[in-house]
Design a protein around this motif. Structure first.
Motif, PDB file in Angstrom:
ATOM      1  N   LEU A 831      61.137  28.279  22.309  1.00  0.00           N
ATOM      2  CA  LEU A 831      62.104  29.138  22.998  1.00  0.00           C
ATOM      3  C   LEU A 831      63.169  28.338  23.715  1.00  0.00           C
ATOM      4  O   LEU A 831      63.943  28.892  24.504  1.00  0.00           O
ATOM      5  CB  LEU A 831      61.379  30.057  23.999  1.00  0.00           C
ATOM      6  N   GLY A 832      63.220  27.040  23.468  1.00  0.00           N
ATOM      7  CA  GLY A 832      64.223  26.217  24.118  1.00  0.00           C
ATOM      8  C   GLY A 832      63.682  25.519  25.350  1.00  0.00           C
ATOM      9  O   GLY A 832      62.462  25.419  25.551  1.00  0.00           O
ATOM     10  N   VAL A 833      64.595  25.036  26.206  1.00  0.00           N
ATOM     11  CA  VAL A 833      64.232  24.297  27.413  1.00  0.00           C
ATOM     12  C   VAL A 833      64.487  25.172  28.634  1.00  0.00           C
ATOM     13  O   VAL A 833      65.556  25.798  28.756  1.00  0.00           O
ATOM     14  CB  VAL A 833      65.054  22.997  27.517  1.00  0.00           C
ATOM     15  N   ASP A 834      63.497  25.238  29.516  1.00  0.00           N
ATOM     16  CA  ASP A 834      63.657  25.974  30.773  1.00  0.00           C
ATOM     17  C   ASP A 834      64.762  25.326  31.587  1.00  0.00           C
ATOM     18  O   ASP A 834      64.690  24.133  31.914  1.00  0.00           O
ATOM     19  CB  ASP A 834      62.348  25.972  31.558  1.00  0.00           C
ATOM     20  N   THR A 835      65.779  26.094  31.921  1.00  0.00           N
ATOM     21  CA  THR A 835      66.950  25.519  32.599  1.00  0.00           C
ATOM     22  C   THR A 835      66.639  25.040  34.007  1.00  0.00           C
ATOM     23  O   THR A 835      67.396  24.249  34.568  1.00  0.00           O
ATOM     24  CB  THR A 835      68.087  26.554  32.658  1.00  0.00           C
ATOM     25  N   GLN A 836      65.519  25.477  34.597  1.00  0.00           N
ATOM     26  CA  GLN A 836      65.181  25.070  35.958  1.00  0.00           C
ATOM     27  C   GLN A 836      64.220  23.888  35.983  1.00  0.00           C
ATOM     28  O   GLN A 836      64.353  22.975  36.805  1.00  0.00           O
ATOM     29  CB  GLN A 836      64.569  26.252  36.719  1.00  0.00           C
ATOM     30  N   THR A 837      63.246  23.877  35.063  1.00  0.00           N
ATOM     31  CA  THR A 837      62.245  22.805  35.079  1.00  0.00           C
ATOM     32  C   THR A 837      62.523  21.709  34.070  1.00  0.00           C
ATOM     33  O   THR A 837      61.983  20.605  34.174  1.00  0.00           O
ATOM     34  CB  THR A 837      60.851  23.379  34.796  1.00  0.00           C
ATOM     35  N   GLY A 838      63.331  22.019  33.041  1.00  0.00           N
ATOM     36  CA  GLY A 838      63.628  21.032  32.020  1.00  0.00           C
ATOM     37  C   GLY A 838      62.487  20.808  31.050  1.00  0.00           C
ATOM     38  O   GLY A 838      62.441  19.771  30.379  1.00  0.00           O
ATOM     39  N   ILE A 839      61.552  21.758  30.937  1.00  0.00           N
ATOM     40  CA  ILE A 839      60.384  21.623  30.060  1.00  0.00           C
ATOM     41  C   ILE A 839      60.519  22.601  28.892  1.00  0.00           C
ATOM     42  O   ILE A 839      61.011  23.719  29.052  1.00  0.00           O
ATOM     43  CB  ILE A 839      59.087  21.899  30.833  1.00  0.00           C
ATOM     44  N   TYR A 840      60.056  22.175  27.721  1.00  0.00           N
ATOM     45  CA  TYR A 840      60.066  23.048  26.546  1.00  0.00           C
ATOM     46  C   TYR A 840      59.279  24.320  26.829  1.00  0.00           C
ATOM     47  O   TYR A 840      58.228  24.297  27.478  1.00  0.00           O
ATOM     48  CB  TYR A 840      59.453  22.338  25.329  1.00  0.00           C
ATOM     49  N   GLN A 841      59.764  25.438  26.285  1.00  0.00           N
ATOM     50  CA  GLN A 841      59.107  26.725  26.428  1.00  0.00           C
ATOM     51  C   GLN A 841      58.712  27.256  25.049  1.00  0.00           C
ATOM     52  O   GLN A 841      59.405  27.025  24.055  1.00  0.00           O
ATOM     53  CB  GLN A 841      60.035  27.732  27.109  1.00  0.00           C
ATOM     54  N   PHE A 842      57.584  28.002  25.024  1.00  0.00           N
ATOM     55  CA  PHE A 842      57.084  28.527  23.765  1.00  0.00           C
ATOM     56  C   PHE A 842      56.588  29.957  23.958  1.00  0.00           C
ATOM     57  O   PHE A 842      56.207  30.353  25.063  1.00  0.00           O
ATOM     58  CB  PHE A 842      55.943  27.657  23.218  1.00  0.00           C
ATOM     59  N   GLU A 843      56.586  30.707  22.881  1.00  0.00           N
ATOM     60  CA  GLU A 843      56.130  32.089  22.954  1.00  0.00           C
ATOM     61  C   GLU A 843      54.615  32.140  23.081  1.00  0.00           C
ATOM     62  O   GLU A 843      53.894  31.489  22.316  1.00  0.00           O
ATOM     63  CB  GLU A 843      56.586  32.857  21.715  1.00  0.00           C
ATOM     64  N   ASP A 844      54.167  32.934  24.056  1.00  0.00           N
ATOM     65  CA  ASP A 844      52.740  33.111  24.307  1.00  0.00           C
ATOM     66  C   ASP A 844      52.263  34.324  23.506  1.00  0.00           C
ATOM     67  O   ASP A 844      52.260  35.449  23.984  1.00  0.00           O
ATOM     68  CB  ASP A 844      52.507  33.314  25.805  1.00  0.00           C
ATOM     69  N   TYR A 845      51.863  34.070  22.275  1.00  0.00           N
ATOM     70  CA  TYR A 845      51.515  35.175  21.374  1.00  0.00           C
ATOM     71  C   TYR A 845      50.304  35.963  21.864  1.00  0.00           C
ATOM     72  O   TYR A 845      50.254  37.188  21.753  1.00  0.00           O
ATOM     73  CB  TYR A 845      51.255  34.637  19.962  1.00  0.00           C
ATOM     74  N   ASP A 846      49.278  35.259  22.372  1.00  0.00           N
ATOM     75  CA  ASP A 846      48.066  35.979  22.771  1.00  0.00           C
ATOM     76  C   ASP A 846      48.111  36.474  24.204  1.00  0.00           C
ATOM     77  O   ASP A 846      47.181  37.142  24.662  1.00  0.00           O
ATOM     78  CB  ASP A 846      46.827  35.111  22.552  1.00  0.00           C
ATOM     79  N   GLY A 847      49.184  36.154  24.932  1.00  0.00           N
ATOM     80  CA  GLY A 847      49.381  36.700  26.272  1.00  0.00           C
ATOM     81  C   GLY A 847      48.407  36.233  27.315  1.00  0.00           C
ATOM     82  O   GLY A 847      48.225  36.904  28.336  1.00  0.00           O
TER      83      GLY A 847
END
Length: 1018
Positions: A831-847
Motif C-alpha cells: 500500500l506504499g509508505v506511511d507518510t508519517q512513519t516512513g514504513i512500508y504498509q500492506f493490506e491486512d487481509y485477515d483483519g
C-alpha cells in the motif's frame, strides 16, 4: 475318287494350322522378343551417356538436384557445379526434382547434352517431408502438429546448444537460458507446465535414440556457478544438425506413449550426399559481453544513505566510538572518495569463442558418407582464465543395395567437454559490492584483505570448479523390403553420458581473520556420474495403394534399458592447499550421495494411416507401455490418438486460378502419459546419511512403499486450420489446443515425526493447458536480383489448476489456487509508505491487526508469459543475404525490489532506492533508511514478497542478425562465404533488472555476442 498325294495333305494341314494359330505364335514370338529387349535395356545394351547441367532461372548451378530415369529406379544427383551424368535410353524421360523447385520432366530424344532450368516453388508442400519419429509425412498430408527448424536457420546463430538456436522460432515452445556462463542449463516447456511436481522437459530423441536431457550435476558441486545444472544437450553440435522437429499434439506424440506428455523433440543430424567428395571448412570467432548493467548508487549516494540509516536507528553515537569501527568499515576505514564500478570489474570482461569445423562428405548413389570434426574454446566475462572447451566428431554412413531392398544407416557422435570455471558466479557481488570497497590486489600483487575488513571477491579465483563430460550417441537403422510394399526394419541405439565434476575450496579463498587452515576448512567435493542406455526397436511397415486410396500400416516394439550411477564424495582436512585436489590426502571422507539405479522399459506401438484421394486422411496411433518405475499391477499403460485431416483445397470447386492454393482442416484427440518421476519411487527407500551413531553408519528413510503408484495421464485435444494463398506464397497455420493432465504424481510433504520427507502417490488433481498458436510464412518478393521472405509465430498460452481434492487442507494451499495457473505467486499487497512513519504498509487481509504469511499472502501474480513469439525476415540481394530475427514476450517478473527493498544496509543497491522517505509528510515510494543493526521496525522483507516487487517484464529482443556474403569465385567448384552474426544484440523493455527473460540477481544473464565467420566448400 482319286486320292490326293500325301504331301498335299501335309500342305493343307500346315495352312490350316497357320491360319488358326499364327496370330498366337506371332504374339508369343513378339512377347519373347520384347522381354529380351527389356532385359537388354535394363542391362544398358541400347543406353547412351547423357550429360548436362541444372541451373535456376538466374543461371546459377544447382547442387543436389535428383535426376531419375522415369522407366527405372536408376538416378543420380547433380554436383557442386550443377552437372550430372547418367545412362539412359534414347526414348527415356528424365525427372529433375529438388526441394524448393518445381519438378520437371525432360524427354531424352537421343540428346547427349541436356540443359535444364528449374523454376522455384515457394513451398511444394508435397515435397516438404517432416520427421514424425517412427515415420515421415509430407507437410501437406500431416494430421498432427509438428513444428520444425532447419539447419539453414540454426547455422545463422552463434550458439553452442541446440536449445539456444530454437529460442523464439517455434510456436508453443518456450525456452529460457538460465545463465550466460558457457555450458549452463536451459529450461524448455512445450505447451506449458503439465504436472504439479516432476520434470517438464520433453522427450529428446537424437537420430532415433532417446537422449536424457536431465543434468547429473550435484547441487553441492556445481549449481551456484553453472546455473542450476549442466545441459547434456551441449554435447550436440548445432552445426551437425539437419533439422529439429517438435511434436506437440496427441496425433504426433501418442505413438511415443508414456514418454510424450511434455512433447517430443526429434533431432536429426546431417548425412552425406552422393556426388563428388566435398570438403567443408567452417571457422568463426565470437566476442561476448554482458548485455545489461544495473543502475547502482555511486559512492556519495551510498554513503549518504548509510549515514542516514545509522542515524535513523539511533546509532550515531556509536559511530564515533572506535570500539565499534568493525561494524562499518565502509564508513570508518575505507576511502570515502574511492569509486569502483564493480559490474565492470567483475562481469564486464569480454568472452571469446573460437570455433573450427571440418567435414568431408560424398559417395555414390548407393553409398554416402559424412565425417565431421569440430573444436570450440570459449572464455567468460569473469576475471581469471576460466574457459570451456569442446571437441566432437560426427560420422554417418548411408547405404542401399543395387535393387534398393536393403538399406542401412549408421550414425555416431562423440563429444568431450572440459569446463573450468571459478568457484562462484561474480554477478551477485558485482551488483552488491560497496562502491568504495578497497582494491582487490595490494601493491605486491597479493589479494588485498584491507586489514580483514572485507571479503575480497577475487578470492573465489582460489576456488576451482571443473566439469569433464564425455558423451557418445550411436544409432543403426537396418531395413529390408520383403516385398515392394512390405518393409522390415530395426533401429538400434546406444548412448553414454559421463559427467565428472569437482569443486575445490581451499582455506586461502577465505578471509584470514577467520583463522581457517587447510586442516580445519579446506575441502574437495567430487561428483562421478554416468548414464548409459540401449534401445532396440524392430518394426514392420506395410504400404498399399488402390487407385485413389492408400493404406500405411506400422507395427513395432521397443526394448530399452537405462542405468544411472552417481557417487558424490567430500574430503575435508588437507595437509596444505596444494594437496586439496587429492582426495587420498584428506583427513576425512564423506559420501554425500551414492546412487545406482536401473530403469527398464518396453512397449508395443502401431500406426494406421488411411488416405483417400489426397483429401481425406485418417491417422490412428497407439502404444502400450511397460515401465519398471511402477509397482506390480501398475506397470503397464495404454495410450493412443486419432488424427483427421481434410485437404479441402483439393475439392473441384478450387481451380488453378483460385487465390486459395492450399486449405486443410485437421484435428486430433488422444492420450499420452509420463513416467518421468525417478526410479524406485514406489518402494521403501533409504539413503546413507553420512553421519554415525556410536560407530554405526546411519540410514535415513527417503520413501514409503506405495503399491498404488501409477501412470500420470495427459489428454490432448487440438483443432487447426492451414491455409495457403497465391500459390502458397502466403501460408497461415492456426491451432487451438487443450491438454488436461490428471492422476498427478504429487509428493505430499509429511511431518518430521513420521521420519519420512514426503509421500508420493497419485492424486485427483487436474492441470489444464490451452492456447492458440499462429504460424505465418510468406514470400513477399521473388525476382531475379532480390528475394524477401518472412516468418512469424505467436503463442497465446493459458494454464490453470482445474481440480485438486483437499487442496485447502494440504501443504500446497499456500502455493496453488483452483482456477489459477501453476505459475502464480502469492504476495502481500503493498500500500506504499506511511507518510508519517516512513514504513512500508500492506493490506491486512485477515483483519487481525498483524501482517503475517499465514493470512495476508493473498495478492496473486502470474509470472508465466501472456503471449510470446518471433518475427524473422530474410532478404537476398545478389550475393548478399541479410537475416533478422526478433523475439518477443508479454510477461511479468520480479524486479530489483525482490532482492533489496530497504536502503541503508551495508552493500550497494539500485539507485531507485535513493528515492526514500526522510521526514513526515514525504510521499516517496521507498521506506526510511536503516542500518540493519537494530530491531527498529523494518518491513523491507515484506516488501520483497509483495506485489511491488513484481513489474512488467515484456520485451522485444533482437535475438539474431546475420549478414552473409557469397564471394564470387572463378572456380565453380569452390564456394566461399563470409558472414557477420549477432546474438542478443538489443532489447526493448521497460524492465530495469538484469534481464527480463531471466530476472535473477545471482546469475550472469545471457551475453550479447558478435561473430565473424568464414565458410569454404570445395
Amino acid at each position: 475318287m482319286k486320292k490326293l498325294p500325301i504331301c498335299t495333305y501335309r500342305i493343307s494341314l500346315y495352312l490350316v494350322f497357320y491360319v488358326l494359330f499364327s496370330p498366337w505364335l506371332t504374339e508369343m514370338v513378339l512377347a519373347d522378343t520384347r522381354i529380351k529387349i527389356e532385359v537388354m535395356l535394363r542391362n544398358g545394351a541400347f543406353q547412351s551417356s547423357v550429360k548436362g547441367v541444372v541451373t535456376n532461372k538466374e543461371g546459377e548451378p544447382l547442387m543436389g538436384v535428383t535426376v531419375q530415369v522415369a522407366s527405372s529406379k536408376r538416378g543420380t544427383i547433380t554436383d557442386l557445379d550443377g552437372s550430372f551424368h547418367i545412362q539412359a535410353n534414347p526414348n527415356d524421360s528424365l525427372i529433375f526434382s529438388a526441394l524448393g523447385f518445381r519438378a520437371q520432366t525432360v524427354v531424352v530424344s537421343g540428346q547427349k547434352q541436356i540443359h535444364v532450368q528449374l523454376e522455384e516453388d515457394v513451398t511444394q508442400l508435397d515435397e516438404v517431408v517432416l520427421n514424425a519419429g517412427y515415420y515421415t509425412v509430407s507437410e501437406k498430408e500431416r494430421t498432427g502438429n509438428i513444428a520444425v527448424i532447419k539447419a539453414a536457420v540454426m547455422e545463422k546463430q552463434p550458439v553452442g546448444n541446440p536449445l539456444a538456436a530454437m529460442q523464439g522460432h517455434l510456436s508453443g515452445v518456450n525456452i529460457v537460458q538460465n545463465t550466460g556462463v558457457p555450458g549452463g542449463s536451459f529450461e524448455i516447456a512445450v505447451r506449458g507446465r503439465n504436472f504439479i511436481n516432476g520434470v517438464s522437459d520433453p522427450l529428446f530423441i537424437v537420430d532415433g535414440v532417446p537422449f536424457g536431457s536431465q543434468s547429473l550435476a550435484a547441487s553441492r558441486v556445481s549449481s551456484e556457478i553453472i546455473g542450476g545444472g549442466i545441459s547434456p544437450l551441449n554435447a550436440i553440435n548445432p552445426n551437425d544438425i539437419e533439422s529439429i522437429e517438435v511434436l506437440k499434439d496427441a496425433d504426433a506424440t501418442a505413438i511415443y506413449g508414456s514418454r510424450a506428455a511434455n512433447g517430443v523433440v526429434l533431432i536429426t543430424t546431417k548425412k552425406g550426399k552422393s556426388g563428388k567428395t566435398r570438403f567443408d571448412a567452417h571457422l568463426s570467432t565470437s566476442l561476448g559481453r554482458a548485455s545489461h548493467f544495473l543502475d547502482l548508487m555511486d559512492t556519495q549516494q551510498y554513503l549518504e544513505i548509510r549515514m542516514e540509516g545509522i542515524a535513523n536507528d539511533g546509532l550515531a553515537d556509536l559511530l564515533e566510538n572506535p570500539v565499534f569501527d568493525f561494524f562499518w568499515p565502509d564508513i570508518k576505514s575505507w576511502d570515502n572518495d574511492r569509486y569502483t564500478d564493480w559490474q565492470q570489474e567483475l562481469i564486464g570482461g569480454t568472452a571469446y569463442r573460437n570455433n573450427a569445423q571440418l567435414s568431408v562428405s560424398g559417395g555414390s548413389v548407393g553409398t554416402q558418407f559424412l565425417v565431421s570434426g569440430a573444436y570450440q574454446k570459449e572464455t567468460t566475462v569473469f576475471p581469471g582464465d576460466a574457459n570451456y572447451r569442446k571437441a566432437n566428431i560426427h560420422g554417418n554412413v548411408n547405404h542401399r543395395s543395387e535393387n534398393e531392398r536393403f538399406r542401412m544407416n549408421f550414425s555416431t557422435s562423440y563429444t568431450h567437454e572440459d569446463n573450468r570455471l571459478p568457484g562462484a558466479d561474480f554477478t551477485l557481488k558485482a551488483y552488491s559490492l560497496e562502491p568504495n570497497a578497497p582494491a582487490v590486489y595490494d601493491d605486491e600483487g597479493n589479494l588485498n584483505w584491507e586489514n580483514n575488513s572485507w571479503d575480497n571477491p577475487l578470492a573465489a579465483l582460489e576456488e576451482n570448479f571443473e566439469a569433464r563430460i564425455n558423451t557418445l550417441i550411436s544409432n543403426m537403422l537396418i531395413s529390408y523390403a520383403i516385398w515392394p510394399n512390405l518393409e522390415l526394419k530395426s533401429s538400434m541405439g546406444f548412448t553414454s553420458y559421463r559427467l565428472d565434476t569437482h569443486r575445490a575450496m581451499p582455506s586461502s579463498a577465505r578471509n584470514p581473520s577467520l583463522g581457517l587452515t587447510p586442516q580445519n576448512y579446506s575441502n574437495l567435493t567430487t561428483n562421478a556420474s554416468q548414464r548409459e542406455s540401449w534401445i532396440v526397436e524392430p518394426q514392420l511397415n506395410w504400404r498399399e495403394r488402390w487407385n485413389n486410396f492408400s493404406l500405411d500400416m506400422l507395427v513395432g516394439t521397443t526394448f530399452q534399458q537405462e542405468t544411472t550411477q552417481q557417487l558424490v564424495i567430500r574430503g575435508r582436512g588437507f595437509p596444505n592447499n596444494e594437496l586439496v585436489h587429492n582426495l587420498a590426502t584428506a583427513e576425512t571422507l564423506e559420501i554425500i550421495s551414492d546412487v545406482d539405479s536401473e530403469y527398464r522399459y518396453s512397449a508395443v506401438f502401431g500406426r494406421i494411416n488411411l488416405n483417400l484421394s489426397g483429401r481425406y486422411i485418417l491417422n490412428l496411433t497407439g502404444r502400450r507401455d511397460g515401465s519398471s518405475r511402477f509397482g506390480p499391477g501398475k506397470q503397464f499403460g495404454n495410450f493412443g490418438a486419432v488424427g483427421l485431416a481434410w485437404v479441402f483445397s483439393e475439392e473441384p470447386i478450387f481451380g488453378e486460378s483460385s487465390l486459395l492454393s492450399f486449405g486443410k482442416l485437421r484435428g486430433s484427440y488422444g492420450t499420452t502419459g509420463s513416467d518421468n518421476i525417478g526410479d524406485y519411487r514406489f518402494l521403501d527407500t533409504y539413503t546413507v546419511s553420512g553421519d554415525e551413531y556410536d560407530g554405526t553408519t546411519i540410514l535415513e528413510p527417503t520413501g514409503i512403499f506405495n503399491p498404488q503408484f501409477g501412470w500420470e495421464s495427459n489428454r490432448k485435444l487440438e483443432t487447426a486450420m492451414e491455409l495457403g494463398f497465391f500459390k502458397d506464397r502466403l501460408l497461415i497455420n492456426t491451432s487451438w489446443y487443450r491438454n488436461r493432465s490428471s492422476n498427478q504424481l504429487v509428493g505430499i510433504p509429511l511431518a518430521a515425526t513420521t521420519g519420512f520427507p514426503e509421500l508420493r502417490g497419485n492424486f485427483d488433481a487436474v492441470v489444464e493447458n490451452s492456447g492458440l498458436e499462429v504460424d505465418l510464412r510468406s514470400v513477399n518478393v521473388r525476382s531475379k536480383g532480390f528475394k524477401w521472405s518472412t516468418n512469424f509465430n505467436l503463442t497465446v498460452p493459458k494454464n490453470k489448476l482445474v481440480a485438486f481434492d483437499g487442496l485447502e487442507s494440504s501443504t500446497f494451499s499456500n502455493r496453488y489456487i483452483i482456477g489459477q495457473p501453476l505459475t502464480i505467486v502469492k504476495l502481500y499487497h503493498a500500500l506504499g509508505v506511511d507518510t508519517q512513519t516512513g514504513i512500508y504498509q500492506f493490506e491486512d487481509y485477515d483483519g487481525d491487526g498483524n501482517i503475517s504469511s499465514s493470512g495476508d499472502l493473498e495478492w496473486v501474480e502470474d509470472l508465466a508469459p501472456k503471449f510470446y513469439g518471433g518475427l524473422g525476415n530474410s532478404l537476398t540481394f545478389g550475393n548478399v543475404t541479410l537475416d533478422v530475427f526478433f523475439q518477443f514476450k508479454k510477461q511479468k517478473a520480479y524486479n530489483t525490489l525482490r532482492f533489496d527493498a530497504t536502503p541503508g544496509f551495508k552493500g550497494n543497491v539500485p539507485v531507485e532506492l535513493f528515492d526514500r522517505w526522510q521526514q513526515p509528510g514525504d510521499e516517496n515510494p521507498i521506506q526510511r533508511a536503516s542500518s540493519g543493526f537494530t530491531t527498529v521496525e523494518d518491513l523491507g522483507s515484506y516488501q520483497q514478497r509483495s506485489n511491488a516487487a513484481v513489474s512488467d517484464a515484456s520485451f522485444i529482443r533482437l535475438r539474431n542478425i546475420s549478414l552473409n556474403y557469397k564471394v564470387p569465385t572463378f572456380d565453380n567448384g569452390l564456394d566461399v562465404n563470409v558472414y557477420l552474426q549477432g546474438q542478443n544484440l538489443w532489447t526493448l523493455t521497460d524492465y530495469t533488472g538484469p534481464d527480463p527473460e531471466r530476472p535473477n540477481n545471482t546469475r550472469l544473464p545471457p551475453l550479447r555476442q558478435l561473430t565473424l565467420g568464414l565458410q569454404i566448400s570445395f
